[in-house]
Design a protein around this motif. Sequence first.
Motif, PDB file in Angstrom:
ATOM      1  N   ARG A 102       0.840  -1.201   0.000  1.00 54.58           N
ATOM      2  CA  ARG A 102       0.000   0.000   0.000  1.00 54.58           C
ATOM      3  C   ARG A 102       0.875   1.251   0.000  1.00 54.58           C
ATOM      4  O   ARG A 102       0.615   2.202  -0.741  1.00 54.58           O
ATOM      5  CB  ARG A 102      -0.933  -0.005   1.210  1.00 54.58           C
ATOM      6  CG  ARG A 102      -1.900   1.155   1.242  1.00 54.58           C
ATOM      7  CD  ARG A 102      -2.989   1.021   2.293  1.00 54.58           C
ATOM      8  NE  ARG A 102      -2.626   0.305   3.506  1.00 54.58           N
ATOM      9  CZ  ARG A 102      -2.009   0.856   4.563  1.00 54.58           C
ATOM     10  NH1 ARG A 102      -1.697   2.125   4.566  1.00 54.58           N
ATOM     11  NH2 ARG A 102      -1.725   0.119   5.629  1.00 54.58           N
ATOM     12  N   TRP A 103       1.928   1.265   0.829  1.00 51.50           N
ATOM     13  CA  TRP A 103       2.840   2.408   0.857  1.00 51.50           C
ATOM     14  C   TRP A 103       3.474   2.626  -0.510  1.00 51.50           C
ATOM     15  O   TRP A 103       3.650   3.756  -0.950  1.00 51.50           O
ATOM     16  CB  TRP A 103       3.940   2.198   1.890  1.00 51.50           C
ATOM     17  CG  TRP A 103       3.537   2.379   3.312  1.00 51.50           C
ATOM     18  CD1 TRP A 103       2.279   2.667   3.803  1.00 51.50           C
ATOM     19  CD2 TRP A 103       4.382   2.285   4.448  1.00 51.50           C
ATOM     20  NE1 TRP A 103       2.319   2.739   5.165  1.00 51.50           N
ATOM     21  CE2 TRP A 103       3.592   2.517   5.595  1.00 51.50           C
ATOM     22  CE3 TRP A 103       5.730   2.015   4.625  1.00 51.50           C
ATOM     23  CZ2 TRP A 103       4.116   2.491   6.885  1.00 51.50           C
ATOM     24  CZ3 TRP A 103       6.256   1.984   5.904  1.00 51.50           C
ATOM     25  CH2 TRP A 103       5.446   2.231   7.021  1.00 51.50           C
ATOM     26  N   ALA A 138       2.200   1.848  -3.450  1.00 52.25           N
ATOM     27  CA  ALA A 138       1.187   2.351  -4.383  1.00 52.25           C
ATOM     28  C   ALA A 138       0.725   3.768  -4.050  1.00 52.25           C
ATOM     29  O   ALA A 138       0.489   4.574  -4.953  1.00 52.25           O
ATOM     30  CB  ALA A 138      -0.016   1.410  -4.386  1.00 52.25           C
ATOM     31  N   GLU A 139       0.611   4.081  -2.758  1.00 56.34           N
ATOM     32  CA  GLU A 139      -0.020   5.336  -2.361  1.00 56.34           C
ATOM     33  C   GLU A 139       0.922   6.398  -1.821  1.00 56.34           C
ATOM     34  O   GLU A 139       0.584   7.579  -1.835  1.00 56.34           O
ATOM     35  CB  GLU A 139      -1.089   5.057  -1.299  1.00 56.34           C
ATOM     36  CG  GLU A 139      -2.201   4.165  -1.802  1.00 56.34           C
ATOM     37  CD  GLU A 139      -3.171   3.756  -0.709  1.00 56.34           C
ATOM     38  OE1 GLU A 139      -3.039   4.225   0.447  1.00 56.34           O
ATOM     39  OE2 GLU A 139      -4.075   2.943  -1.005  1.00 56.34           O
ATOM     40  N   ARG A 140       2.072   6.015  -1.303  1.00 55.83           N
ATOM     41  CA  ARG A 140       2.946   6.975  -0.633  1.00 55.83           C
ATOM     42  C   ARG A 140       4.330   7.110  -1.246  1.00 55.83           C
ATOM     43  O   ARG A 140       5.194   7.777  -0.692  1.00 55.83           O
ATOM     44  CB  ARG A 140       3.121   6.584   0.834  1.00 55.83           C
ATOM     45  CG  ARG A 140       1.855   6.659   1.635  1.00 55.83           C
ATOM     46  CD  ARG A 140       2.171   6.387   3.067  1.00 55.83           C
ATOM     47  NE  ARG A 140       1.024   6.542   3.926  1.00 55.83           N
ATOM     48  CZ  ARG A 140       1.077   6.468   5.236  1.00 55.83           C
ATOM     49  NH1 ARG A 140       2.233   6.233   5.835  1.00 55.83           N
ATOM     50  NH2 ARG A 140       0.000   6.615   5.956  1.00 55.83           N
TER      51      ARG A 140
END
Length: 65
Positions: free
Chosen positions: A26-27, A29-31
Amino acid sequence: MSTITRFVGRRELLRELGISKTTILRWTAERGFPEPLPNSGQVPIYDRGDIDRWLRGERIAEGQP
C-alpha cells in the motif's frame, strides 16, 4: 568495524519496520515507498539507501525530528 548492508530482503525489511506485506504494498502504491530492485526474483530486494531516504522524508513531512 561494522558492515552496513546495502540491500535488504522484504521479509527482513518488514520485520525491521514492524509492518505487514499489505502495508508495504500500500505504501508503494499510495505513498511513493521505493520499489524493489528490478529482476530481484521471487524474494524482492530493496536498496537500503532508498528506504532510509524515504523514511527521513516521511518524518520531515510529518513534522517529526
